[in-house]
Design a protein around this motif. Structure first.
Motif, short mmCIF file in Angstrom:
data_model
loop_
_atom_site.label_atom_id
_atom_site.label_comp_id
_atom_site.label_asym_id
_atom_site.label_seq_id
_atom_site.Cartn_x
_atom_site.Cartn_y
_atom_site.Cartn_z
N ILE A 78 1.12 -2.52 11.80
CA ILE A 78 2.39 -2.84 12.71
C ILE A 78 2.85 -4.18 12.49
O ILE A 78 4.08 -3.93 13.54
CB ILE A 78 1.52 -2.86 13.85
N LYS A 79 1.78 -5.64 12.62
CA LYS A 79 2.34 -6.34 12.18
C LYS A 79 3.23 -6.71 11.09
O LYS A 79 3.91 -7.37 11.36
CB LYS A 79 1.30 -8.03 12.57
N THR A 80 3.42 -6.20 9.84
CA THR A 80 3.37 -6.70 8.94
C THR A 80 5.35 -5.61 9.33
O THR A 80 6.69 -6.01 8.98
CB THR A 80 3.37 -5.78 8.13
N PHE A 81 4.79 -4.45 10.69
CA PHE A 81 6.87 -4.09 10.41
C PHE A 81 7.32 -5.16 11.31
O PHE A 81 8.84 -5.04 11.47
CB PHE A 81 6.57 -2.44 11.05
N GLN A 82 6.90 -5.34 12.70
CA GLN A 82 7.24 -5.72 13.11
C GLN A 82 8.23 -7.75 13.07
O GLN A 82 9.15 -8.13 13.39
CB GLN A 82 6.42 -6.70 14.38
N LEU A 83 7.02 -8.16 12.14
CA LEU A 83 7.91 -9.44 10.93
C LEU A 83 9.47 -8.44 10.22
O LEU A 83 9.76 -9.17 10.41
CB LEU A 83 6.66 -10.05 10.89
N THR A 84 9.32 -7.66 9.75
CA THR A 84 9.93 -7.08 9.43
C THR A 84 11.38 -6.73 9.87
O THR A 84 12.01 -7.55 9.42
CB THR A 84 9.53 -5.95 7.99
N VAL A 85 10.88 -6.38 11.16
CA VAL A 85 12.05 -6.08 11.69
C VAL A 85 12.93 -7.34 12.74
O VAL A 85 14.17 -7.41 12.59
CB VAL A 85 11.62 -5.56 12.83
N GLU A 86 11.96 -8.38 12.74
CA GLU A 86 12.73 -9.78 13.23
C GLU A 86 13.35 -10.32 12.11
O GLU A 86 15.32 -11.10 12.62
CB GLU A 86 11.28 -10.63 13.79
#
Length: 231
Positions: free
Chosen positions: A124-132
């Motif tokens: 989930i952190k990977t996706f959050q960093l990607t969206v940011e």
């Protein structure tokens, strides 16, 4: 958007390697407008190396999380890369892995890599960093080839989990992610893309995931064929 956001260590290393490695031409489709998510074929590190080296703008690369942590990087080299893949003696592997792990971990962190946590809830952190990153106007590059050790020019099976970026990004922005096939041709010393593709409004996610996943695989094959790398 800042076109170059890499750290000093990466930029110095890139400058040095560019002095000795043959240059690659860039041919990006005119419909590609940042931010986008580029999808490329791994080719046993060849594509990541060339794109990091010659792509004209900084890109946030998805990287297995162990390579962004010095100690975990060391263990990865000792327990798998040098011993199981290359057949090194464990003692020799440790001697080689120690200095290399410092260089690789610091280089990839300076290159602003996004950690990928496979098989973990931390993905989930990977996706959050990607969206940011996308929200800041930064483009992403992902290498979802399943057999990443293959040196074949032909793209075969690919993971499609990266397409969940769409869910997170759409929830935050109400906009669809633009996914772009990006191919590296060693024969032509060329980095080439096709045009972007995105989920459609009100499209069922699983249907869109299958559609775009197949599209990416097919387009990468077409680009390889266009370059004369496959028949």
């Amino acid at each position: 958007m800042t076109s170059n956001f890499y750290g000093k260590f990466f930029l110095i290393s890139q400058w040095i390697v560019r002095k000795i490695y043959p240059a690659y031409r860039i041919q990006i489709n005119e419909k590609v407008k940042d931010p986008v998510v580029y999808i490329s074929h791994h080719q046993n590190l060849f594509s990541p190396f060339i794109i990091y080296l010659w792509f004209p703008k900084s890109l946030r690369t998805w990287i297995l999380h162990v390579f962004l942590d010095r100690k975990k990087c060391f263990q990865q080299y000792v327990d798998y890369t040098f011993t199981k893949r290359f057949g090194m003696n464990p003692t020799i592997a440790k001697i080689c892995a120690y200095p290399i792990s410092f260089v690789i971990a610091n280089l990839l962190k300076s290159g602003k890599g996004i950690p990928v946590y496979r098989g973990s809830k931390k993905i989930i952190k990977t996706f959050q960093l990607t969206v940011e990153a996308l929200k800041k106007g930064e483009s992403i590059v992902i290498y979802p080839t399943i057999d990443y050790t293959s040196t074949s020019n032909e793209t075969k099976d690919m993971h499609e989990g990266y397409l969940f970026i769409e869910k997170y990004y759409f929830k935050e922005t109400g906009q669809h992610v633009q996914f772009v096939p990006l191919y590296v041709s060693k024969k032509n010393r060329l980095i080439i893309s096709d045009e972007p593709i995105a989920f459609q409004d009100n499209e069922d996610f699983s249907s869109g995931q299958k559609r775009i996943g197949e599209h990416m695989k097919n387009k990468l094959y077409e680009l390889a064929k266009k370059c004369g790398d496959v028949e």
